[in-house]
Scaffold this active site. Structure first.
Site, PDB file in Angstrom:
ATOM      1  N   HIS A 306      53.021  41.561  36.461  1.00 10.01           N
ATOM      2  CA  HIS A 306      53.395  42.766  35.719  1.00 10.01           C
ATOM      3  C   HIS A 306      52.151  43.381  35.109  1.00 10.01           C
ATOM      4  O   HIS A 306      51.245  42.653  34.703  1.00 10.01           O
ATOM      5  CB  HIS A 306      54.399  42.425  34.612  1.00 10.01           C
ATOM      6  CG  HIS A 306      55.139  43.611  34.126  1.00 10.01           C
ATOM      7  ND1 HIS A 306      54.655  44.421  33.126  1.00 10.01           N
ATOM      8  CD2 HIS A 306      56.314  44.148  34.527  1.00 10.01           C
ATOM      9  CE1 HIS A 306      55.520  45.396  32.930  1.00 10.01           C
ATOM     10  NE2 HIS A 306      56.527  45.264  33.759  1.00 10.01           N
ATOM     11  N   ASP A 363      62.699  41.439  37.985  1.00 12.42           N
ATOM     12  CA  ASP A 363      63.291  41.608  39.318  1.00 12.42           C
ATOM     13  C   ASP A 363      63.440  40.317  40.098  1.00 12.42           C
ATOM     14  O   ASP A 363      64.049  40.300  41.155  1.00 12.42           O
ATOM     15  CB  ASP A 363      62.426  42.575  40.142  1.00 12.42           C
ATOM     16  CG  ASP A 363      62.496  43.973  39.578  1.00 12.42           C
ATOM     17  OD1 ASP A 363      63.582  44.361  39.140  1.00 12.42           O
ATOM     18  OD2 ASP A 363      61.473  44.667  39.572  1.00 12.42           O
TER      19      ASP A 363
HETATM   20  N1  CMC Z   1      51.504  38.277  44.282  1.00  8.18           N
HETATM   21  C1  CMC Z   1      50.221  37.901  44.530  1.00  8.18           C
HETATM   22  N2  CMC Z   1      49.146  38.360  43.870  1.00  8.18           N
HETATM   23  C2  CMC Z   1      49.371  39.271  42.903  1.00  8.18           C
HETATM   24  C3  CMC Z   1      50.675  39.700  42.576  1.00  8.18           C
HETATM   25  C4  CMC Z   1      51.760  39.184  43.300  1.00  8.18           C
HETATM   26  N3  CMC Z   1      53.016  39.571  43.030  1.00  8.18           N
HETATM   27  N4  CMC Z   1      50.600  40.617  41.570  1.00  8.18           N
HETATM   28  C5  CMC Z   1      49.305  40.753  41.273  1.00  8.18           C
HETATM   29  N5  CMC Z   1      48.565  39.925  42.068  1.00  8.18           N
HETATM   30  C6  CMC Z   1      47.103  39.758  42.034  1.00  8.18           C
HETATM   31  C7  CMC Z   1      46.402  40.940  42.685  1.00  8.18           C
HETATM   32  O1  CMC Z   1      46.152  40.712  44.051  1.00  8.18           O
HETATM   33  C8  CMC Z   1      45.121  41.045  41.879  1.00  8.18           C
HETATM   34  O2  CMC Z   1      44.235  40.049  42.366  1.00  8.18           O
HETATM   35  P1  CMC Z   1      42.628  40.323  42.341  1.00  8.18           P
HETATM   36  O3  CMC Z   1      42.289  40.477  40.882  1.00  8.18           O
HETATM   37  O4  CMC Z   1      42.057  39.107  42.969  1.00  8.18           O
HETATM   38  O5  CMC Z   1      42.403  41.575  43.128  1.00  8.18           O
HETATM   39  C9  CMC Z   1      45.552  40.598  40.452  1.00  8.18           C
HETATM   40  O6  CMC Z   1      46.718  39.767  40.649  1.00  8.18           O
HETATM   41  C10 CMC Z   1      45.932  41.773  39.540  1.00  8.18           C
HETATM   42  O7  CMC Z   1      46.874  42.589  40.226  1.00  8.18           O
HETATM   43  P2  CMC Z   1      46.939  44.170  40.130  1.00  8.18           P
HETATM   44  O8  CMC Z   1      47.683  44.704  41.289  1.00  8.18           O
HETATM   45  O9  CMC Z   1      45.566  44.705  39.860  1.00  8.18           O
HETATM   46  O10 CMC Z   1      47.784  44.341  38.805  1.00  8.18           O
HETATM   47  P3  CMC Z   1      48.630  45.607  38.399  1.00  8.18           P
HETATM   48  O11 CMC Z   1      48.814  45.522  36.937  1.00  8.18           O
HETATM   49  O12 CMC Z   1      48.028  46.850  38.945  1.00  8.18           O
HETATM   50  O13 CMC Z   1      50.027  45.403  39.182  1.00  8.18           O
HETATM   51  C11 CMC Z   1      52.262  44.898  39.714  1.00  8.18           C
HETATM   52  C12 CMC Z   1      51.203  44.983  38.595  1.00  8.18           C
HETATM   53  C13 CMC Z   1      53.636  44.683  39.070  1.00  8.18           C
HETATM   54  C14 CMC Z   1      52.298  46.203  40.494  1.00  8.18           C
HETATM   55  C15 CMC Z   1      51.895  43.716  40.632  1.00  8.18           C
HETATM   56  O14 CMC Z   1      51.883  42.500  39.913  1.00  8.18           O
HETATM   57  C16 CMC Z   1      52.825  43.603  41.844  1.00  8.18           C
HETATM   58  O15 CMC Z   1      52.617  44.285  42.849  1.00  8.18           O
HETATM   59  N6  CMC Z   1      53.897  42.739  41.765  1.00  8.18           N
HETATM   60  C17 CMC Z   1      54.885  42.656  42.810  1.00  8.18           C
HETATM   61  C18 CMC Z   1      55.855  43.809  42.674  1.00  8.18           C
HETATM   62  C19 CMC Z   1      56.829  43.623  41.520  1.00  8.18           C
HETATM   63  O16 CMC Z   1      57.395  42.550  41.336  1.00  8.18           O
HETATM   64  N7  CMC Z   1      57.034  44.706  40.759  1.00  8.18           N
HETATM   65  C20 CMC Z   1      58.013  44.727  39.663  1.00  8.18           C
HETATM   66  C21 CMC Z   1      57.376  44.963  38.331  1.00  8.18           C
HETATM   67  S1  CMC Z   1      58.542  44.623  37.001  1.00  8.18           S
HETATM   68  C22 CMC Z   1      59.744  45.831  37.168  1.00  8.18           C
HETATM   69  C23 CMC Z   1      59.285  47.196  36.837  1.00  8.18           C
HETATM   70  O17 CMC Z   1      58.709  47.400  35.762  1.00  8.18           O
HETATM   71  O18 CMC Z   1      59.535  48.085  37.644  1.00  8.18           O
END
Ligand code: CMC
Length: 428
Positions: A306, A363
């Site tokens: 998240h 989720d």
């Molecule tokens: N699985 C594997 N690696 C992950 C995941 C994941 N679900 N989420 C983040 N990471 C890694 C990512 O690859 C990155 O690694 P590195 O620093 O080595 O490049 C690091 O963790 C930080 O990730 P980010 O994408 O820069 O973080 P963000 O804050 O931009 O993204 C997120 C947050 C929710 C989009 C992301 O965690 C994600 O894509 N999760 C899966 C989708 C999901 O479950 N979304 C629902 C969010 S809760 C409901 C809502 O609010 O809508």
């Protein structure tokens, strides 16, 4: 004593910026005069360090895993309150007393029907259309049917539009479902609760009486509470940005629905369940964990991680408990629940997920419950949109009433071509 100002030095010139404090949470540096003082912009794609507004509605402490609505912790609201009460709280700032809650609930019930012409509008969609596409279209079209509540400068019209949106969303969602399965639309029954009414409009048929199962009704109400608002997330910010131009509330909420649909946001519940089904059995989990950790593989564990929570999402805790209760009471033995629990344990102990502070989010378990209740995966994000409408309208109202409100207009760091002269096509 006021806070010390933040001083910025750029090309030898110093300028000071007021530091503002909220009731809780980090301080913010007021940089509104930055461009005027320095001629420079800030650069913050994804808004990871930018507060876009002042708000009194929802507070999240991502490090501690805390979520408060108007000060009340989400677990207390989910366990002890009702969705109608939370809707009132988000919109009005205080918990209602008994007569106020009754009046509010009655007002919402009175708005549950849709203009009959909208039934024809549904028939323009393909039967296999995604219900989010239908919902986006129908909500966007509401301003054509309820034009008497589109004057955003009139607080009364704003409240009527808010009540209409909250009330009509279950009807719109249920009709999207009925249309996709080829069954007749079911009209609302205002003797039922908000949530019971939605279940009947979704799963009832005219040929038989529909009895609302109190366990399912309670679980569904909790799911709605858990999704009701979440501060300045992508879809809420979209609603605020759309609304900042003075667009009508129905158009703004349609914009929010469109944003919510994405798999990184509300679409994650559908993606999480599809992922659990694809994994299928506990022995295949290590393969998927390895893929999630592989930098060359775009696969991510859906329902994990998240932007704000760097701890267990407090909503996921309630969701896991509710999943247990629902599966037990409905007597559903779904192997994907075992996959989910095992996946969670493995990920929580894996150094990759521990170091990056990736925990289950709201989720991760919601799909398991919704699927046990009988919803197809395509309806999951629709249910999220239904519940989040309450937060969207509360935030939209707050924004319109804010005297500091301006049209949202971010700046950019331009890295494209500089001035060049046009060359006729035959000379290129
Ligand atoms: N699985 C594997 N690696 C992950 C995941 C994941 N679900 N989420 C983040 N990471 C890694 C990512 O690859 C990155 O690694 P590195 O620093 O080595 O490049 C690091 O963790 C930080 O990730 P980010 O994408 O820069 O973080 P963000 O804050 O931009 O993204 C997120 C947050 C929710 C989009 C992301 O965690 C994600 O894509 N999760 C899966 C989708 C999901 O479950 N979304 C629902 C969010 S809760 C409901 C809502 O609010 O809508």
């Amino acid at each position: 004593m006021g806070k010390e100002a933040a001083r910025l030095e750029l090309a030898g010139n110093a300028s000071d910026y007021k530091v503002m404090s909220g009731t809780v949470g980090p301080d913010v540096i007021d940089i509104r005069k930055l461009y005027g003082n320095t001629g420079a912009f800030t650069f913050d794609p994804g808004f990871t360090s930018t507060a876009s507004c002042e708000s009194k509605i929802t507070y999240i402490d991502g490090d501690e895993g805390v979520l408060l609505h108007r000060g009340y912790p989400i677990d207390q609201l989910a366990e002890q309150s009702s969705f109608m009460e939370v809707a009132y709280l988000l919109l009005n700032g205080e918990l209602p007393n008994k007569p106020t809650l009754e009046t509010f609930t009655r007002t919402i019930s009175r708005h549950t029907m849709l203009h009959e012409q909208l039934a024809t509008f549904y028939r323009g969609f393909r039967r296999d259309a995604h219900p989010m596409a239908i919902m986006c279209g129908v909500v966007g079209a509401l301003s054509a049917f309820y034009h008497d509540s589109t004057d955003i400068n009139d607080p009364h019209q704003r409240m009527v539009a808010s009540h209409r949106l909250i009330a009509k969303m279950p009807t719109i969602a249920a009709m999207a479902y009925k249309y996709s399965v080829g069954q007749p639309f079911i009209y609302p029954d205002n003797n039922l609760s908000y949530t019971g009414n939605f279940l009947r409009m979704t799963f009832g048929v005219p040929a038989e009486p529909y009895v609302v199962d109190p366990v399912v009704e309670d679980a569904m109400d909790k799911i709605f509470i858990l999704h009701a608002d979440h501060e300045q997330n992508a879809s809420t910010s979209t609603v605020r940005l759309a609304g900042s131009s003075g667009a009508n509330p129905f158009a703004c909420i349609a914009a929010g629905i469109a944003c919510l649909w994405g798999p990184a946001h509300g679409g994650a519940n559908e993606a999480a369940l599809n992922m659990l089904r694809e994994i299928g059995t506990v022995d295949r989990i290590p393969e998927y964990i390895a893929r999630a950790k592989d930098k060359n593989d775009p696969f991510r564990l859906m329902g994990f991680g998240h932007r704000v929570y760097k701890n267990y999402d407090p909503r996921a805790k309630v969701m896991q408990k509710t999943a247990n209760e629902v599966l037990e009471r409905l007597g559903v033995k779904d192997p994907i629940f075992d996959v989910a629990r095992e996946l969670e344990q493995i990920a929580l102990n894996d150094p990759y997920f521990v170091e990056k502070k990736l925990y289950p989010n709201v989720d991760f378990y919601s799909g398991v419950i919704l699927s046990a209740i009988g919803f197809p995966t395509t309806m999951f994000t629709v249910l999220f949109a239904l519940a989040r409408t309450v937060g969207w309208v509360a935030q939209w109202n707050e924004m319109i009433s804010d005297p500091e409100q301006k049209i949202g207009r971010p700046r950019q760091l331009y890295t494209g071509a500089t001035h060049r002269d046009y060359v006729a096509v035959e000379k290129r």
